[in-house]
Design a protein around this motif. Structure first.
Motif, PDB file in Angstrom:
ATOM      1  N   TYR A   1     -43.044 -22.172   3.504  1.00  0.00           N
ATOM      2  CA  TYR A   1     -42.066 -21.352   3.885  1.00  0.00           C
ATOM      3  C   TYR A   1     -41.508 -20.420   2.498  1.00  0.00           C
ATOM      4  CZ  TYR A   1     -41.494 -23.214   8.570  1.00  0.00           C
ATOM      5  OH  TYR A   1     -41.888 -23.604   9.854  1.00  0.00           O
ATOM      6  N   ARG A   2     -41.419 -21.180   1.583  1.00  0.00           N
ATOM      7  CA  ARG A   2     -41.113 -20.463   0.230  1.00  0.00           C
ATOM      8  C   ARG A   2     -42.079 -19.549  -0.063  1.00  0.00           C
ATOM      9  NH1 ARG A   2     -42.765 -20.609  -4.633  1.00  0.00           N
ATOM     10  NH2 ARG A   2     -44.173 -22.732  -4.225  1.00  0.00           N
ATOM     11  N   THR A   3     -43.575 -19.614  -0.226  1.00  0.00           N
ATOM     12  CA  THR A   3     -44.322 -18.687  -0.438  1.00  0.00           C
ATOM     13  C   THR A   3     -44.378 -17.554   0.578  1.00  0.00           C
ATOM     14  OG1 THR A   3     -46.236 -20.030   0.645  1.00  0.00           O
ATOM     15  CG2 THR A   3     -45.865 -20.421  -2.055  1.00  0.00           C
ATOM     16  N   ALA A   4     -44.008 -17.980   1.725  1.00  0.00           N
ATOM     17  CA  ALA A   4     -44.122 -16.799   2.938  1.00  0.00           C
ATOM     18  C   ALA A   4     -43.018 -16.065   2.494  1.00  0.00           C
ATOM     19  CB  ALA A   4     -43.817 -17.354   4.199  1.00  0.00           C
ATOM     20  N   MET A   5     -41.964 -16.484   1.762  1.00  0.00           N
ATOM     21  CA  MET A   5     -40.886 -15.491   1.432  1.00  0.00           C
ATOM     22  C   MET A   5     -41.239 -14.721   0.181  1.00  0.00           C
ATOM     23  SD  MET A   5     -37.653 -18.163   1.596  1.00  0.00           S
ATOM     24  CE  MET A   5     -36.428 -17.041   1.271  1.00  0.00           C
ATOM     25  N   GLY A   6     -42.423 -15.308  -0.595  1.00  0.00           N
ATOM     26  CA  GLY A   6     -42.884 -14.237  -1.803  1.00  0.00           C
ATOM     27  C   GLY A   6     -42.113 -14.767  -2.620  1.00  0.00           C
ATOM     28  N   ILE A   7     -41.259 -15.998  -2.969  1.00  0.00           N
ATOM     29  CA  ILE A   7     -40.487 -16.251  -4.053  1.00  0.00           C
ATOM     30  C   ILE A   7     -40.821 -17.338  -5.060  1.00  0.00           C
ATOM     31  CG2 ILE A   7     -38.489 -15.234  -3.283  1.00  0.00           C
ATOM     32  CD1 ILE A   7     -37.199 -17.839  -2.806  1.00  0.00           C
ATOM     33  N   SER A   8     -40.648 -17.407  -6.226  1.00  0.00           N
ATOM     34  CA  SER A   8     -41.164 -18.655  -6.905  1.00  0.00           C
ATOM     35  C   SER A   8     -40.517 -19.710  -6.782  1.00  0.00           C
ATOM     36  CB  SER A   8     -41.040 -18.121  -8.568  1.00  0.00           C
ATOM     37  OG  SER A   8     -39.757 -17.890  -9.019  1.00  0.00           O
ATOM     38  N   GLN A   9     -40.900 -20.905  -7.229  1.00  0.00           N
ATOM     39  CA  GLN A   9     -40.160 -21.916  -7.401  1.00  0.00           C
ATOM     40  C   GLN A   9     -38.762 -21.981  -8.002  1.00  0.00           C
ATOM     41  OE1 GLN A   9     -42.498 -25.204  -8.955  1.00  0.00           O
ATOM     42  NE2 GLN A   9     -43.453 -25.567  -7.137  1.00  0.00           N
ATOM     43  N   GLU A  10     -38.740 -21.284  -9.250  1.00  0.00           N
ATOM     44  CA  GLU A  10     -37.592 -21.064  -9.980  1.00  0.00           C
ATOM     45  C   GLU A  10     -36.461 -20.174  -9.091  1.00  0.00           C
ATOM     46  OE1 GLU A  10     -36.182 -19.715 -14.312  1.00  0.00           O
ATOM     47  OE2 GLU A  10     -38.081 -19.336 -13.874  1.00  0.00           O
ATOM     48  N   ALA A  11     -37.000 -19.087  -8.647  1.00  0.00           N
ATOM     49  CA  ALA A  11     -36.150 -18.348  -7.802  1.00  0.00           C
ATOM     50  C   ALA A  11     -35.563 -18.894  -6.718  1.00  0.00           C
ATOM     51  CB  ALA A  11     -36.993 -16.864  -7.359  1.00  0.00           C
ATOM     52  N   PHE A  12     -36.613 -19.736  -5.934  1.00  0.00           N
ATOM     53  CA  PHE A  12     -35.941 -20.505  -4.754  1.00  0.00           C
ATOM     54  C   PHE A  12     -34.807 -21.599  -5.261  1.00  0.00           C
ATOM     55  CE2 PHE A  12     -36.233 -24.025  -1.747  1.00  0.00           C
ATOM     56  CZ  PHE A  12     -35.733 -23.406  -0.561  1.00  0.00           C
ATOM     57  N   ALA A  13     -35.101 -22.367  -6.293  1.00  0.00           N
ATOM     58  CA  ALA A  13     -34.089 -23.200  -6.768  1.00  0.00           C
ATOM     59  C   ALA A  13     -32.869 -22.637  -7.075  1.00  0.00           C
ATOM     60  CB  ALA A  13     -34.783 -23.998  -7.970  1.00  0.00           C
ATOM     61  N   GLU A  14     -32.945 -21.421  -7.614  1.00  0.00           N
ATOM     62  CA  GLU A  14     -31.705 -20.862  -8.003  1.00  0.00           C
ATOM     63  C   GLU A  14     -30.930 -20.282  -6.614  1.00  0.00           C
ATOM     64  OE1 GLU A  14     -30.301 -16.639  -9.943  1.00  0.00           O
ATOM     65  OE2 GLU A  14     -31.799 -17.790 -11.060  1.00  0.00           O
ATOM     66  N   LYS A  15     -31.566 -20.123  -5.578  1.00  0.00           N
ATOM     67  CA  LYS A  15     -31.192 -19.746  -4.408  1.00  0.00           C
ATOM     68  C   LYS A  15     -30.490 -20.914  -3.610  1.00  0.00           C
ATOM     69  CE  LYS A  15     -32.628 -17.557   0.103  1.00  0.00           C
ATOM     70  NZ  LYS A  15     -32.196 -16.460   0.059  1.00  0.00           N
ATOM     71  N   CYS A  16     -30.924 -21.894  -3.877  1.00  0.00           N
ATOM     72  CA  CYS A  16     -30.520 -23.166  -3.024  1.00  0.00           C
ATOM     73  C   CYS A  16     -29.636 -24.249  -3.955  1.00  0.00           C
ATOM     74  CB  CYS A  16     -31.443 -24.141  -2.123  1.00  0.00           C
ATOM     75  SG  CYS A  16     -32.973 -24.624  -3.226  1.00  0.00           S
ATOM     76  N   GLY A  17     -29.316 -23.635  -5.439  1.00  0.00           N
ATOM     77  CA  GLY A  17     -28.706 -24.445  -6.234  1.00  0.00           C
ATOM     78  C   GLY A  17     -29.188 -25.594  -6.701  1.00  0.00           C
ATOM     79  N   MET A  18     -30.520 -25.863  -6.833  1.00  0.00           N
ATOM     80  CA  MET A  18     -31.198 -26.733  -7.499  1.00  0.00           C
ATOM     81  C   MET A  18     -31.999 -26.414  -8.669  1.00  0.00           C
ATOM     82  SD  MET A  18     -32.337 -28.381  -3.906  1.00  0.00           S
ATOM     83  CE  MET A  18     -31.515 -28.921  -2.625  1.00  0.00           C
ATOM     84  N   HIS A  19     -32.637 -27.349  -9.270  1.00  0.00           N
ATOM     85  CA  HIS A  19     -33.459 -26.920 -10.615  1.00  0.00           C
ATOM     86  C   HIS A  19     -34.897 -26.907 -10.078  1.00  0.00           C
ATOM     87  CE1 HIS A  19     -35.178 -27.629 -14.549  1.00  0.00           C
ATOM     88  NE2 HIS A  19     -33.890 -27.258 -14.998  1.00  0.00           N
ATOM     89  N   ARG A  20     -35.471 -25.839 -10.753  1.00  0.00           N
ATOM     90  CA  ARG A  20     -37.085 -25.644 -10.620  1.00  0.00           C
ATOM     91  C   ARG A  20     -37.983 -27.060 -10.463  1.00  0.00           C
ATOM     92  NH1 ARG A  20     -41.798 -25.875 -12.410  1.00  0.00           N
ATOM     93  NH2 ARG A  20     -40.743 -26.451 -14.580  1.00  0.00           N
TER      94      ARG A  20
END
Length: 73
Positions: A14-33
């Motif tokens: 799902y994350r890669t389907a959104m086209g975002i990196s682990q770092e960007a996703f982690a920031e989006k959900c308030g977690m660490h990469r």
């Protein structure tokens, strides 16, 4: 069923389907990469609260992270 593997695979899918990196996703959900990486590499079990935060950040229902893909016969 290895629930940790299913969850990690679905998170990555799902994350890669959104086209975002682990770092960007982690920031989006308030977690660490590194936490997101550990989940995707099957090295982490996570709390229900964090599961909900991840589903919300992905814009999906929580249960979708637990659906195992069936191999084509």
């Amino acid at each position: 069923m290895d629930i940790i593997k299913v969850f990690g695979d679905n998170l990555k899918k799902y994350r890669t389907a959104m086209g975002i990196s682990q770092e960007a996703f982690a920031e989006k959900c308030g977690m660490h990469r590194t936490y997101i990486s550990a989940i995707e590499c099957y090295r982490r079990s996570i709390s229900l609260e964090n599961i909900q935060r991840i589903a919300d950040a992905l814009g999906i229902e929580t249960y979708e992270l637990f659906l195992e893909e069936k191999a084509d016969d």
